[in-house]
Design a protein around this motif. Structure first.
Motif, short mmCIF file in Angstrom:
data_model
loop_
_atom_site.label_atom_id
_atom_site.label_comp_id
_atom_site.label_asym_id
_atom_site.label_seq_id
_atom_site.Cartn_x
_atom_site.Cartn_y
_atom_site.Cartn_z
N GLY A 1 -7.07 7.68 -0.60
CA GLY A 1 -7.30 6.41 -1.33
C GLY A 1 -7.99 6.51 -2.64
O GLY A 1 -7.99 5.64 -3.43
N VAL B 1 -17.30 6.51 4.08
CA VAL B 1 -16.32 7.18 4.93
C VAL B 1 -17.08 8.96 4.81
O VAL B 1 -17.13 9.35 3.79
CB VAL B 1 -14.92 7.26 4.34
N ALA C 1 -9.30 8.78 10.83
CA ALA C 1 -10.62 7.85 10.48
C ALA C 1 -10.86 6.71 11.65
O ALA C 1 -9.89 6.02 11.99
CB ALA C 1 -10.33 7.22 9.05
N ALA D 1 -6.81 -0.97 10.23
CA ALA D 1 -6.99 -2.15 9.43
C ALA D 1 -7.64 -1.46 8.28
O ALA D 1 -8.80 -1.07 8.29
CB ALA D 1 -8.05 -3.01 10.23
N PRO D 2 -6.72 -1.56 7.13
CA PRO D 2 -7.41 -1.54 5.82
C PRO D 2 -7.86 -2.94 5.43
O PRO D 2 -7.70 -3.97 6.09
CB PRO D 2 -6.10 -1.08 5.04
N ILE E 1 -14.08 10.91 10.09
CA ILE E 1 -12.85 11.54 10.13
C ILE E 1 -13.00 12.78 10.95
O ILE E 1 -13.77 13.65 10.81
CB ILE E 1 -12.29 11.63 8.51
N SER F 1 -9.37 12.45 0.43
CA SER F 1 -8.99 11.27 0.78
C SER F 1 -7.98 10.57 -0.17
O SER F 1 -8.51 10.36 -1.18
CB SER F 1 -10.31 10.26 0.69
N ARG G 1 0.69 -1.23 0.00
CA ARG G 1 -0.04 0.11 0.07
C ARG G 1 0.98 1.19 -0.09
O ARG G 1 1.78 1.28 0.84
CB ARG G 1 -0.80 0.08 1.23
N GLU H 1 -16.69 -1.98 1.48
CA GLU H 1 -15.93 -1.24 2.58
C GLU H 1 -16.80 -0.18 3.28
O GLU H 1 -18.05 0.37 2.44
CB GLU H 1 -14.62 -0.50 2.30
N PRO I 1 -3.74 6.66 4.19
CA PRO I 1 -3.90 6.88 5.97
C PRO I 1 -4.90 5.40 6.04
O PRO I 1 -5.90 4.81 5.23
CB PRO I 1 -4.60 7.91 6.35
N LEU I 2 -4.92 4.99 7.20
CA LEU I 2 -5.78 3.60 7.70
C LEU I 2 -6.92 3.95 8.52
O LEU I 2 -6.87 4.98 9.28
CB LEU I 2 -4.72 2.70 8.42
N ILE I 3 -7.84 3.26 8.67
CA ILE I 3 -9.12 3.32 9.58
C ILE I 3 -8.58 2.68 10.85
O ILE I 3 -8.27 1.46 11.09
CB ILE I 3 -10.37 2.90 9.00
N LEU J 1 -1.27 13.27 7.91
CA LEU J 1 -2.68 14.03 7.87
C LEU J 1 -2.68 14.53 9.47
O LEU J 1 -2.28 13.68 10.35
CB LEU J 1 -3.59 13.57 7.43
P1 AMP Z 1 -9.22 1.04 3.48
O1 AMP Z 1 -9.32 1.01 4.56
O2 AMP Z 1 -8.28 0.47 2.51
O3 AMP Z 1 -10.86 0.45 2.96
O4 AMP Z 1 -9.35 2.60 3.09
C1 AMP Z 1 -9.52 3.52 3.91
C2 AMP Z 1 -9.97 4.87 3.16
O5 AMP Z 1 -10.11 5.78 3.96
C3 AMP Z 1 -9.01 5.29 2.04
O6 AMP Z 1 -9.69 5.59 0.75
C4 AMP Z 1 -8.42 6.26 2.95
O7 AMP Z 1 -7.70 7.40 1.88
C5 AMP Z 1 -9.45 7.04 3.55
N1 AMP Z 1 -8.77 7.60 4.85
C6 AMP Z 1 -8.53 7.15 6.13
N2 AMP Z 1 -7.99 8.09 6.79
C7 AMP Z 1 -8.19 9.31 6.13
C8 AMP Z 1 -8.34 10.62 6.63
N3 AMP Z 1 -7.61 10.90 8.02
N4 AMP Z 1 -8.67 11.61 5.71
C9 AMP Z 1 -8.99 11.26 4.59
N5 AMP Z 1 -9.25 9.92 4.36
C10 AMP Z 1 -8.83 8.98 4.74
#
Ligand code: AMP
Ligand code: MG
Length: 343
Positions: free
Chosen positions: A227, A179, A116, A137-138, A97, A225, A55, A176, A60-62, A112
């Motif tokens: 991603g 967000v 999230a 965890a992504p 977020i 975002s 990746r 998913e 960023p991760l959630i 950032l």
């Molecule tokens: P995933 O966990 O792979 O399903 O992806 C998480 C999604 O949330 C991705 O598109 C990230 O870019 C987005 N994301 C996570 N944290 C943030 C943040 N602090 N600001 C904006 N987008 C975020």
């Protein structure tokens, strides 16, 4: 690395929690898709997630929690609108977020100043979090490929790359989480998912939908975002979205071809199509389409097809999430059929 396959019983979840406490990474079932989890407060463990998935470090991760009270140390503010959303939709497929606190490592937030957060409803995920820590965890797939919604998808992508996988059967929602950022003046939906834009504005009022949900980014455009920058959810086969009426669609896919094509279609279409088909569910059942989409994209590769013709989904309710994933899987390659069939 040997990857341990664990079941969802208490003893095995305890083993997974120990792996996480020791800085390892474990794939866990959630109600959306399988996640690849590490201790969210351990930057070195989080780095292993990026390495296993390939990746980009700027995505960023959630952070996943198992009780609303766990949010307080993770954020600088928990505004009223976020509280309302949490009360209504947590536990469930919604990520909010917010401005991050200092305990969130830079690896998680990709530099950032926001983080999230999500509280999943899946009991195994909740148990694992409560026995270890908030978990970053992504989705548990190789970066860019369709998210895993079944144990075998995780094994296909991650066997030998991570410490363990917890088997939790098939994921319910199948795409998913939704967000939404509450770190901007007006709340803005960055990714559609199981909780719909309509449901969210029903609770907090005016909510924008980010342009990148349905449109490609212009060169050099700033993205809310990270991603959203990447081609995503793609099988190895080339995906082409077909936009048009039922009649246009049947006419187009039934043209003679010597290419190795499979058609992703609705249940109602199957008997009208000559090429091999994979159904993603009934035409107006967006929940079923979300549930089946990633598995259908993976099936196209498993069966060796080189091209996927996919019906362009509708954009209401959970349909918007299906559309958002499909258009990215297709790299925004979409054919408007009305004009093509007349050629
Ligand atoms: P995933 O966990 O792979 O399903 O992806 C998480 C999604 O949330 C991705 O598109 C990230 O870019 C987005 N994301 C996570 N944290 C943030 C943040 N602090 N600001 C904006 N987008 C975020
Ligand atoms: Mg992902």
């Amino acid at each position: 690395m040997h990857t341990l396959i664990l079941s969802s019983n208490e003893e095995d979840i305890k083993k997974a929690a120990l792996i996480i406490k020791n800085g390892g990474i474990v794939a866990m079932p959630t109600e959306t898709v399988y996640g690849l989890a590490a201790d969210a407060l351990n930057g070195d463990a989080v780095k292993k997630i990026f390495a296993a998935k390939g990746r980009p470090a700027d995505n960023p991760l959630i952070v996943h929690i198992s009780d609303i009270s766990q949010i307080y140390p993770l954020v600088r503010e928990f505004p009223k609108k976020a509280q309302l959303l949490a009360e209504k939709f947590w536990p469930g497929p919604l990520t909010v977020i917010l401005p991050k606190s200092d305990i969130i490592p830079d690896e998680v937030s990709a530099g950032l100043d926001t983080v999230a957060i999500r509280f999943p409803s899946h009991k195994t995920a909740q148990k694992l979090i409560s026995l270890s820590s908030p978990l970053a965890a992504p989705s548990a797939n190789l970066s860019g490929s369709p998210s895993p919604t079944a144990l075998r998808h995780v094994c296909d992508d991650m066997n030998g790359r991570i410490d363990a996988i917890i088997d939790g059967g098939d994921c319910d929602v199948g795409v998913e989480s939704t967000v939404i950022t509450l770190a901007s003046d007006v709340p803005r939906l960055l990714r559609p998912g199981g909780v719909t834009a309509e449901q969210i504005s029903g609770v907090i009022g005016k909510t924008e939908i980010d342009k990148a949900v349905t449109n490609p980014l212009a060169d050099g455009e700033r993205v809310s975002s990270p991603g959203m920058k990447y081609k995503h959810y793609s099988p190895k086969a080339e995906v082409i979205l077909l936009d048009g009426t039922d009649k246009d669609f049947y006419e187009f896919v039934n043209r003679p071809t010597d290419r190795n094509i499979v058609v992703l279609c609705y249940e109602e279409d199957k008997e009208k199509i000559i090429l091999p088909c994979i159904s993603i569910g009934k035409k107006h059942d967006y929940g079923e389409q979300a549930h089946k989409l990633f598995s259908a994209l993976r099936k196209a590769d498993e069966n060796g097809f080189s091209v996927v013709y996919a019906r362009c989904p509708e954009k209401t309710g959970v349909g918007l999430a299906v559309y958002n994933r499909m258009i990215r899987a297709a790299g925004f390659n979409i054919i408007s059929l009305g004009s093509v069939n007349q050629q």
